[in-house]
Design a protein around this motif. Structure first.
Motif, PDB file in Angstrom:
ATOM      1  N   THR A 128       0.721  -1.216  -0.041  1.00  0.00           N
ATOM      2  CA  THR A 128       0.100  -0.080  -0.098  1.00  0.00           C
ATOM      3  C   THR A 128       0.848   1.190  -0.092  1.00  0.00           C
ATOM      4  O   THR A 128       1.842   1.284   0.348  1.00  0.00           O
ATOM      5  N   SER A 144      -4.705   3.489  -2.654  1.00  0.00           N
ATOM      6  CA  SER A 144      -3.698   2.762  -2.095  1.00  0.00           C
ATOM      7  C   SER A 144      -3.024   1.671  -2.482  1.00  0.00           C
ATOM      8  O   SER A 144      -1.673   1.377  -2.625  1.00  0.00           O
ATOM      9  N   SER A 178     -13.548   1.485  -2.298  1.00  0.00           N
ATOM     10  CA  SER A 178     -13.572  -0.186  -2.854  1.00  0.00           C
ATOM     11  C   SER A 178     -13.206   0.316  -4.361  1.00  0.00           C
ATOM     12  O   SER A 178     -14.062   0.809  -5.024  1.00  0.00           O
ATOM     13  N   SER A 180      -0.627   8.392  -0.383  1.00  0.00           N
ATOM     14  CA  SER A 180      -1.743   8.214  -0.905  1.00  0.00           C
ATOM     15  C   SER A 180      -2.670   9.644  -0.565  1.00  0.00           C
ATOM     16  O   SER A 180      -3.558  10.004  -1.739  1.00  0.00           O
ATOM     17  N   ARG A 226      -7.567   8.953  -2.245  1.00  0.00           N
ATOM     18  CA  ARG A 226      -6.919   8.184  -1.375  1.00  0.00           C
ATOM     19  C   ARG A 226      -6.617   6.614  -1.522  1.00  0.00           C
ATOM     20  O   ARG A 226      -6.736   5.856  -0.708  1.00  0.00           O
ATOM     21  N   ASP A 272      -8.451  -0.761   0.068  1.00  0.00           N
ATOM     22  CA  ASP A 272      -8.813   0.631  -0.358  1.00  0.00           C
ATOM     23  C   ASP A 272      -9.731   1.364   0.666  1.00  0.00           C
ATOM     24  O   ASP A 272     -10.702   0.726   0.637  1.00  0.00           O
ATOM     25  N   THR A 273      -9.592   2.409   0.819  1.00  0.00           N
ATOM     26  CA  THR A 273     -10.757   3.324   1.319  1.00  0.00           C
ATOM     27  C   THR A 273     -11.856   3.279   0.688  1.00  0.00           C
ATOM     28  O   THR A 273     -12.833   3.185   1.123  1.00  0.00           O
ATOM     29  N   GLU A 297       1.107   6.862   3.680  1.00  0.00           N
ATOM     30  CA  GLU A 297      -0.096   8.006   4.012  1.00  0.00           C
ATOM     31  C   GLU A 297       0.073   9.096   2.783  1.00  0.00           C
ATOM     32  O   GLU A 297      -0.466   9.694   2.465  1.00  0.00           O
ATOM     33  N   SER A 340     -17.126   5.741   2.842  1.00  0.00           N
ATOM     34  CA  SER A 340     -16.801   6.207   4.116  1.00  0.00           C
ATOM     35  C   SER A 340     -17.356   7.879   4.093  1.00  0.00           C
ATOM     36  O   SER A 340     -17.761   8.168   5.334  1.00  0.00           O
ATOM     37  N   THR A 341     -16.955   8.328   3.128  1.00  0.00           N
ATOM     38  CA  THR A 341     -17.164  10.052   3.356  1.00  0.00           C
ATOM     39  C   THR A 341     -18.665  10.406   2.764  1.00  0.00           C
ATOM     40  O   THR A 341     -19.218  11.214   3.124  1.00  0.00           O
TER      41      THR A 341
END
Length: 529
Positions: free
Chosen positions: A286, A300, A331, A292, A298, A328-329, A289, A360-361
């Motif tokens: 990955t 990864s 998908s 990314s 974001r 990944d954050t 940070e 998530s966001t």
């Protein structure tokens, strides 16, 4: 004769430029003090004679006191211009009259830099005998050896190495000669540098190693250089990567925060990607940070890059090698659904991608995967067949009560703002389907979802949609409880099998008719049920 005219030239400039030796002699007898007169561009008669390779004029001017070290406006000296013209005869004359061999131009470029990039070893030898500094650096920290590697001049490079040039010299940005050769796809240069103990683990200030840039840019660099009459080799990056892999420290690669796997996937370098995988590079590496954060979504993993590029070959290669589709954050499955690529979606789901992935966001009360395939009913059905949660789409907090007015916000189906602060209240299915971009598909979407739930109560907003179009009345009727016993049995059997088994239904020891029943294929008249 002495009054300047065009570009500040006088008659002596004109005579030197056109090689009029006799005119020069006459002019100098009359005005010897004009021999170093400069034009508007700071060009002396000697400089012009050198530029035009007027050997006899150069000799005459120098014998009459011309200064061989007066540069033009760009600080280019006659000796540098002689190297540019690759004229050893004029160079020898200048050196014999004491010309400074290491005087740089405005950017710090010396005569040795110039002849090295042109691959003229004969002139290189003349300069070194005259005291040229072999490791001279221009304003960017680039040495002659760096220049030879960058431009693919093998003979120049061999000459410099033989005479003690530093093979590990680094430019101001940390790039080495090996890095530049790898970047531009110069296979023979890379091989030569490695044989002379060039360090493949010296990183640029950006943290990249030669292996990184070879995976990312090898062939691209060669395409560019091919327009400059350098040889083109479509396989150069693969060969260079293969040479760099065994001598590159994997610990140093990990410290960089980015794997060459990422860069190969990002640039669609499938053959390079395959080479790296075969060499044991981690397909689940990955990005750090910091790296990314350079991407708004974001991202990864290398798999994400492959899916974003809609590169199904690379996607399949990574998945077969063990890439995890759920790291990944955001998908990769959501990306594939947004693109409407059934082949990529199928690959991801078959390799364990979460069919109930959320964003998530942008929290929703139903799977984010449903939101991204509302325009693709075949994909929606495929997700449902593989265990996507349809029931959550009908669990509205308002139920049959009036809903609050919709907030007229832009419907987002992209990842540009993945890093933003998420809203506090999850969006419900009935709100999402009411967006302008989705509302025209409301009936067919609800129709598909109803095939994957038992008894449900449609909220008032969903009912409003079904009432808005006459042909959707049958869908409303379908939703009214109680649902048919066949549907309830299907849901019960599916529940007992579980999501994992549903994904591999075709491999289960079940009767073919039962599998068709569970896949809602019993409606197909061509099937013998």
């Amino acid at each position: 004769m002495t009054e300047p005219y065009r570009d500040g030239w006088i008659a002596l400039h004109e005579a030197a430029y056109y090689g009029q030796r006799e005119c020069i002699e006459i002019l100098l007898r009359g005005q010897p003090g004009m021999i170093n007169k400069r034009s508007n561009k700071n060009q002396t008669p000697l400089f012009l004679a050198v530029s035009r390779c007027r050997v006899d004029c150069v000799e005459l001017l120098l014998e009459n006191g011309a200064d061989p070290d007066i540069p033009n406006a760009a600080k280019e000296t006659p000796i540098l211009k002689a190297c540019e013209r690759e004229n050893p005869e004029i160079l020898a004359i200048l050196l014999n009259h004491g010309a400074l061999v290491n005087k740089p131009c405005t950017q710090g470029w010396t005569a040795l830099h110039e002849c090295v990039c042109r691959g003229n070893v004969e002139i290189c030898e003349m300069l070194l005998r005259a005291g040229a500094k072999i490791n001279a650096r221009n304003m960017y920290g680039i040495s002659p050896l760096f220049t030879a590697s960058q431009s693919g001049k093998v003979e120049s490079l061999r000459f410099l190495i033989k005479n003690g040039a530093d093979v590990n010299t680094q430019a101001n940005d940390g790039a080495t000669a090996l890095y530049e050769a790898s970047k531009n796809g110069h296979e023979e240069i890379v091989e030569l540098l490695l044989s002379q103990n060039a360090d493949p683990n010296l990183a640029t200030k950006a943290g990249l190693l030669p292996l990184h840039i070879a995976a990312q840019r090898g062939n691209d660099g060669q395409r560019l250089l091919s327009n400059m009459n350098y040889p083109l080799c479509s396989q150069s990056s693969v060969k260079i990567v293969s040479m760099l892999i065994p001598v590159t420290s994997k610990a140093r690669v990990r410290r960089s925060g980015i794997s060459p796997i990422h860069l190969a996937a990002e640039r669609n370098k499938d053959e390079v990607l395959e080479t790296l995988i075969d060499a044991g590079y981690d397909v689940n590496a990955t990005l750090s940070e910091d790296r990314s954060k350079m991407y708004e979504d974001r991202r990864s993993t290398a798999l994400y890059f492959a899916v974003v590029n809609n590169n199904t070959d690379a996607t399949e290669m990574l998945l077969d090698a063990g890439a995890d589709p759920n790291l990944d954050t955001f998908s990769p499955l959501l990306v594939a659904l947004r693109q409407g690529c059934i082949q990529t979606v199928t690959l991801l789901v078959e390799h364990g991608a979460d069919v109930n992935a959320f964003i998530s966001t942008h929290p929703t009360s139903f799977p984010g995967t449903v939101m991204f395939c509302m325009k693709y009913l075949s994909l929606l059905k495929y997700l449902m067949d593989n265990g996507c949660d349809a029931l959550s789409c009908f669990q509205c907090q308002y139920g049959s009560n009036p809903h609050p007015p919709l907030k007229m916000t832009r419907h987002r189906d992209n990842t540009d703002d993945i890093g933003e602060e998420p809203p506090k209240v999850p969006v419900q299915f009935c709100e999402m389907i009411s967006a302008d971009i989705n509302s025209r598909w409301a009936g067919p979407i609800i129709d598909v979802l109803l095939d994957y739930v038992g008894n449900v109560q449609l909220c008032s907003r969903l009912l409003e949609h079904l009432d808005s179009y006459e042909d959707w009345a049958v869908i409303k009727e379908k939703s009214e409880p109680p649902r048919p016993l066949m549907q309830l049995c299907r849901m019960k059997i599916s529940g007992l099998l579980g999501r994992r088994r549903l994904k591999h239904m075709g491999t289960l020891p079940l009767p073919a008719r039962l599998i068709k029943y569970l896949k809602h294929e019993e409606r197909n008249r061509d099937d013998d049920f």
